[in-house]
Design a protein around this motif. Sequence first.
Motif, PDB file in Angstrom:
ATOM      1  N   VAL A   1     123.048 142.784  81.683  1.00  0.00           N
ATOM      2  CA  VAL A   1     121.799 143.108  81.640  1.00  0.00           C
ATOM      3  C   VAL A   1     121.631 144.270  82.513  1.00  0.00           C
TER       4      VAL A   1
ATOM      5  N   GLU B   1     125.926 145.994  74.595  1.00  0.00           N
ATOM      6  CA  GLU B   1     125.052 146.510  75.456  1.00  0.00           C
ATOM      7  C   GLU B   1     125.316 147.902  76.009  1.00  0.00           C
TER       8      GLU B   1
ATOM      9  N   ARG C   1     125.337 140.837  73.413  1.00  0.00           N
ATOM     10  CA  ARG C   1     125.129 140.699  74.857  1.00  0.00           C
ATOM     11  C   ARG C   1     126.517 140.972  75.808  1.00  0.00           C
TER      12      ARG C   1
ATOM     13  N   THR D   1     124.800 150.793  73.474  1.00  0.00           N
ATOM     14  CA  THR D   1     123.457 151.168  73.287  1.00  0.00           C
ATOM     15  C   THR D   1     122.895 151.544  74.355  1.00  0.00           C
ATOM     16  N   ARG D   2     123.199 151.164  75.544  1.00  0.00           N
ATOM     17  CA  ARG D   2     122.221 151.771  76.895  1.00  0.00           C
ATOM     18  C   ARG D   2     122.847 152.838  77.544  1.00  0.00           C
TER      19      ARG D   2
END
Length: 419
Positions: free
Chosen positions: A187, A248, A244, A251-252
């Motif tokens: 995250v 992640e 996840r 894409t980030r």
Amino acid sequence: MGRALLVFSFLLVRPAWAGWDAFSDERQPPRFAIEGPDGLRLVLKGRADLAWRDLEGAGGEGHDSRTDTVTLGTRSGTARLERVLLAPRLVTDEGLAFLAELEFDDRAARARAAWFDFERDLGPLDVHLEAGLNVPFVAIDDLTFREPLTSRIYWGRREVHLTAEAGARGRLGWTLGVSLGLMRPLVTALVNDASERGTLAVVGSGDAESFSGNAPVYGARAALEWAGVRLEAFGYRGTLSAERGYDELRTRMANYALLPGFDAADPRRQDDTFWWAGGRLDARLGGAELRVEAIESAESLLRRRAGYAQVGYVWRRSEHPRAFLRTVEPRARAEYYRLVGADRRLAEGRALRAVDPSQALTWDWDVLTLALTTQLYGELLRLHVEHSLVREANGAPAAGQAQADVDNDETTAALELRW
């Protein structure tokens, strides 16, 4: 009466090395308890935090973001209820307990931790077992209101795990522990607490969730303690999934696909490496405190290093349980965070690092936090006043990208009530 005293004494002698418990009796003595049948005891604890935060720079119309999606966020000073925590714990006189933490704020309520806990003194050894939802057993008390970056990234969020520890106390104490958990999702963890939806963030492991491919994560730690000095080494290893996990990162981070080793033919089949390891020195002499922590990690193609040094002093003015200004506790913490090779020139003349705030996940960070804590009223009410100097490195000279400084120092004042 004898059985009640046995339970109470067991609550008080929880080994300091045992897995993390924010409401342990060393940190928060029991005040409210209900005696039940068959040696059961229900202990009720809690905490409430009210904080005022302010980001560097003028706020107000024309300065604050209306969306908080492409900028730092709101620069106007804001006050809010951070959280209310209720921590019920059911304890038996055989060393078995069920511990929970229920979190409430102005938007939601959740059970943020719940685990079975077993401790037993086996003569020369103390044994501790834990099963459920809790932070990794290498977690430690920050001693400040602001979390260090290593907590935000690695050990500050909850995982589902089973841990086993054994240790001995004495002139030379030692601890050995192992952990089996489930992979947590990757995250974004904010660098600034005042900006709830800002973009200045780092990649971290979030709270436990169910998702496809969350494989086992294995952990271990070993520690020695002598004369108030504790040395600890720890490590975790697992396998990243696409969901996840390394998806992640892809894409980030806009330029992640340019990193050497990226499989452009099949973006969903990438390096699934996951590990983090480090060490910690924790020393206390009288009222003086010293802590040094360093961690290195790999998440797919990312290699990172982070750590900090923290010093402090606890001046205890009174031992009376209801004294005003019972302690004065100044502390300073210097942190570093490095994404290895983020500024190197890659294909197409670009670097992983990009200066746009939307790509702040690729930046390096240095944070200096100056903190003052005081126990305003016994052990019940604490006041925290902190100022953090936050410095970022977002330039990549090898790719022709100049540094662009961002004003995001942060001031916090918080009241913390414990019961």
